[in-house]
Scaffold this active site. Sequence first.
Site, short mmCIF file in Angstrom:
data_model
loop_
_atom_site.label_atom_id
_atom_site.label_comp_id
_atom_site.label_asym_id
_atom_site.label_seq_id
_atom_site.Cartn_x
_atom_site.Cartn_y
_atom_site.Cartn_z
N LYS A 178 1.02 -1.26 -0.15
CA LYS A 178 -0.19 -0.03 0.16
C LYS A 178 0.81 1.31 0.00
O LYS A 178 1.45 1.74 0.92
CB LYS A 178 -1.06 0.02 1.30
CG LYS A 178 -2.05 1.00 1.06
CD LYS A 178 -2.64 1.47 2.41
CE LYS A 178 -2.01 2.73 3.01
NZ LYS A 178 -1.72 3.94 2.11
N GLY A 220 6.65 5.41 8.63
CA GLY A 220 5.76 6.41 8.85
C GLY A 220 5.77 7.27 10.13
O GLY A 220 7.04 7.17 10.81
N SER A 221 4.95 7.79 10.58
CA SER A 221 5.10 8.71 11.76
C SER A 221 4.97 7.70 13.00
O SER A 221 4.77 6.86 12.98
CB SER A 221 3.94 9.71 11.80
OG SER A 221 2.69 8.86 12.05
N GLY A 252 2.75 4.46 13.87
CA GLY A 252 3.73 3.33 13.90
C GLY A 252 3.36 2.70 15.41
O GLY A 252 3.22 1.38 15.58
N GLU A 263 9.79 1.93 11.21
CA GLU A 263 10.79 3.10 10.95
C GLU A 263 9.92 4.22 11.00
O GLU A 263 9.13 4.57 10.48
CB GLU A 263 11.43 3.07 9.29
CG GLU A 263 12.63 1.97 9.11
CD GLU A 263 13.63 1.72 10.06
OE1 GLU A 263 14.08 2.96 10.86
OE2 GLU A 263 14.23 0.92 10.35
N CYS A 289 12.83 12.00 6.98
CA CYS A 289 12.81 11.36 8.29
C CYS A 289 14.38 11.91 9.06
O CYS A 289 14.32 12.16 9.93
CB CYS A 289 12.79 9.78 8.29
SG CYS A 289 13.72 8.98 7.07
N GLU A 331 8.81 16.23 16.06
CA GLU A 331 8.94 16.32 14.60
C GLU A 331 8.00 17.34 13.94
O GLU A 331 6.94 17.07 14.11
CB GLU A 331 8.81 14.99 13.98
CG GLU A 331 9.20 14.92 12.56
CD GLU A 331 8.89 13.50 12.10
OE1 GLU A 331 7.97 12.76 12.22
OE2 GLU A 331 9.93 12.98 11.37
P1 NAD Z 1 2.03 8.41 8.24
O1 NAD Z 1 2.15 7.65 9.50
O2 NAD Z 1 0.78 9.53 8.18
O3 NAD Z 1 1.55 7.52 7.04
C1 NAD Z 1 2.52 6.49 6.85
C2 NAD Z 1 1.63 5.30 5.93
O4 NAD Z 1 0.86 4.64 7.14
C3 NAD Z 1 0.79 5.70 4.88
O5 NAD Z 1 0.78 4.93 3.69
C4 NAD Z 1 -0.61 5.96 5.75
O6 NAD Z 1 -1.72 5.49 4.60
C5 NAD Z 1 -0.46 4.70 6.31
N1 NAD Z 1 -1.35 4.37 7.59
C6 NAD Z 1 -2.03 5.51 8.22
N2 NAD Z 1 -2.64 5.09 9.33
C7 NAD Z 1 -2.67 3.79 9.40
C8 NAD Z 1 -3.07 2.76 10.14
N3 NAD Z 1 -3.93 3.18 11.18
N4 NAD Z 1 -3.15 1.56 9.93
C9 NAD Z 1 -2.18 1.37 8.73
N5 NAD Z 1 -1.54 2.21 8.26
C10 NAD Z 1 -1.65 3.44 8.49
O7 NAD Z 1 3.26 9.04 7.57
P2 NAD Z 1 3.64 10.14 6.37
O8 NAD Z 1 2.99 11.28 6.70
O9 NAD Z 1 3.26 9.43 5.07
O10 NAD Z 1 5.22 10.02 6.50
C11 NAD Z 1 5.96 10.95 7.32
C12 NAD Z 1 6.48 10.22 8.63
O11 NAD Z 1 7.25 8.90 8.07
C13 NAD Z 1 7.38 10.94 9.38
O12 NAD Z 1 7.05 11.02 10.89
C14 NAD Z 1 8.81 10.57 8.96
O13 NAD Z 1 9.92 10.80 9.99
C15 NAD Z 1 8.55 9.04 8.87
N6 NAD Z 1 9.49 8.58 8.01
C16 NAD Z 1 10.57 7.77 8.66
C17 NAD Z 1 11.56 6.99 8.02
C18 NAD Z 1 12.62 6.24 8.62
O14 NAD Z 1 13.00 5.37 7.93
N7 NAD Z 1 12.58 6.17 9.89
C19 NAD Z 1 11.57 7.35 6.65
C20 NAD Z 1 10.53 8.19 5.85
C21 NAD Z 1 9.73 8.72 6.58
#
Ligand code: NAD
Length: 497
Positions: free
Chosen positions: A174, A227-228, A232, A249, A283, A382
């Site tokens: 996804k 993701g965030s 997570g 991550e 990130c 963040e």
């Molecule tokens: P997000 O957490 O909003 O979304 C990430 C993914 O999770 C998306 O595909 C979203 O649709 C999905 N998602 C959202 N709610 C969910 C749920 N309840 N169950 C399952 N999936 C769900 O993050 P974003 O805004 O897309 O990305 C930014 C964040 O990602 C920042 O916090 C950034 O630091 C982090 N990030 C971390 C790394 C790393 O390697 N540590 C790399 C890139 C981004």
Amino acid sequence: MKQFNNFIAGRWSAPDGGAYFENRNPANPSDVIGEFPLSGRAEVARAVESARRGFEAWRRWPAPARGDVLKRVGDIMTSRKEEIADAMTREMGKPLVETRGDVQEGIDTAYYASSEGRRLFGHTVPSELRNKWAMSFRRPIGVAGIICPFNFPLAIPTWKMFPALVCGNACVFKPAEDVPHTGTILVEILLEAGLPPEVIQLVHGMGETAGAAIVEHPDIPLISFTGSTETGRIVGETCGRMHKRLSLEMGGKNAQIVLDDADLDLALEGALWGAFGTTGQRCTATSRLILQSGIHDEFVGMLLAKTRSLKLGDGRKAGTDVGPLINEASRKKVERYVDIGVEDGADMLCGGRRAEEAGDGYFFQPTIFARVEPDHRIAQEEIFGPVLSVIRVRTVDEAFAVNNSVRYGLSSSVYTGSVNVAFRALNELDNGITYVNAPTIGAEAHLPFGGVKQTGNGHREGGWEVYEFYSETKVGYVDFSGTLQRAQIDNYAGSPT
Ligand code: NAD
């Protein structure tokens, strides 16, 4: 308007309810890239059912042959690099120079994964007993749920899916809802390269519906999420309850430290690239700048002059340094943090508002706060935008303590002329990655990537370590003595009889 579809059970298909969402160009929101499926549990269920069939066949392919598919993926991405970068900039906003780098990271990951198909090492070790062999080897796990963020639309899915596939797993993927087009292109390339269709399933949709359905599906034993930290936590709770293997991550609050003995011109380039590259939406973005007092004022002056000269605009136009934020909600979040910084008493030196002069997109001026205290919210949370908090310190010890005073631990950087301080930094900074005389960003595909504390849960992406996440260690003992030999009980070769 162009409608895109899911790829489930070997064919491109519309969502069950027929509902789609729009994907718009963040530099110019009237430019609609297309409509993508709003999927839910039913689509995910069909995808998993098909992926299980795909897995049963794929796991039987020799790993080097699986690697050969990834080699072809790398070749196709190389030949389509410019076109993919353009599509990525159109939906994500970062300048072409950065999206080309994003594609290159995918290419590097493909070639690394391809060669890993000829390694996937286990161990053969001596047995305690005579005429007996003992060895470990790696087995695939099953259907992997792959959930990705928006900021590296190609590289992050490749970090996850390529090792998963080489190890013999099937994937239900996804993409983030802001970048579904790049995810679609990636799946097209996997299929063109000869991946058996049921091994990859593409399910578009929102996180709370399609994403949650993947995380909660009982026949998906492993989840890789980037993701965030907030999302997570939700994913982690479900996976903990369901005993799933999980790689997380998450967020970062990375700092660049500049000490009195640093090369200031070099540190300046690093700070600009680290803080405002990808509009601060990495990130590993530099969102704190820790300056030693001897160079503080001079460095802030240099930084301000350069920051003011950055050119905001459409990332597809030549000369653009900084693109838009990903969407209006992100821009509002950045605005809220600017207000919080001012209310907490920090000095806003530049920026701090929407950059309407750059166009109709979600532009925001690169913003620098000085006189930030380490415990201010803008130094702790963040923001994920072009906002840099400058913190003044007197000593190296204080700089290291400030670096470590946040709940995140992804990357850090130290600029110094002292080899002793450089090695101390490697030892003492609480991050998964520390750069010396280089910015907080710049991971290479063949090294492990990830963070400590609330950035991760102990796994790594990239490099050799990620192959352990996507495979299970199995141990085999072969006793060719023809007698019952009991480990720990019967004599071993060296014991006195
Ligand atoms: P997000 O957490 O909003 O979304 C990430 C993914 O999770 C998306 O595909 C979203 O649709 C999905 N998602 C959202 N709610 C969910 C749920 N309840 N169950 C399952 N999936 C769900 O993050 P974003 O805004 O897309 O990305 C930014 C964040 O990602 C920042 O916090 C950034 O630091 C982090 N990030 C971390 C790394 C790393 O390697 N540590 C790399 C890139 C981004």
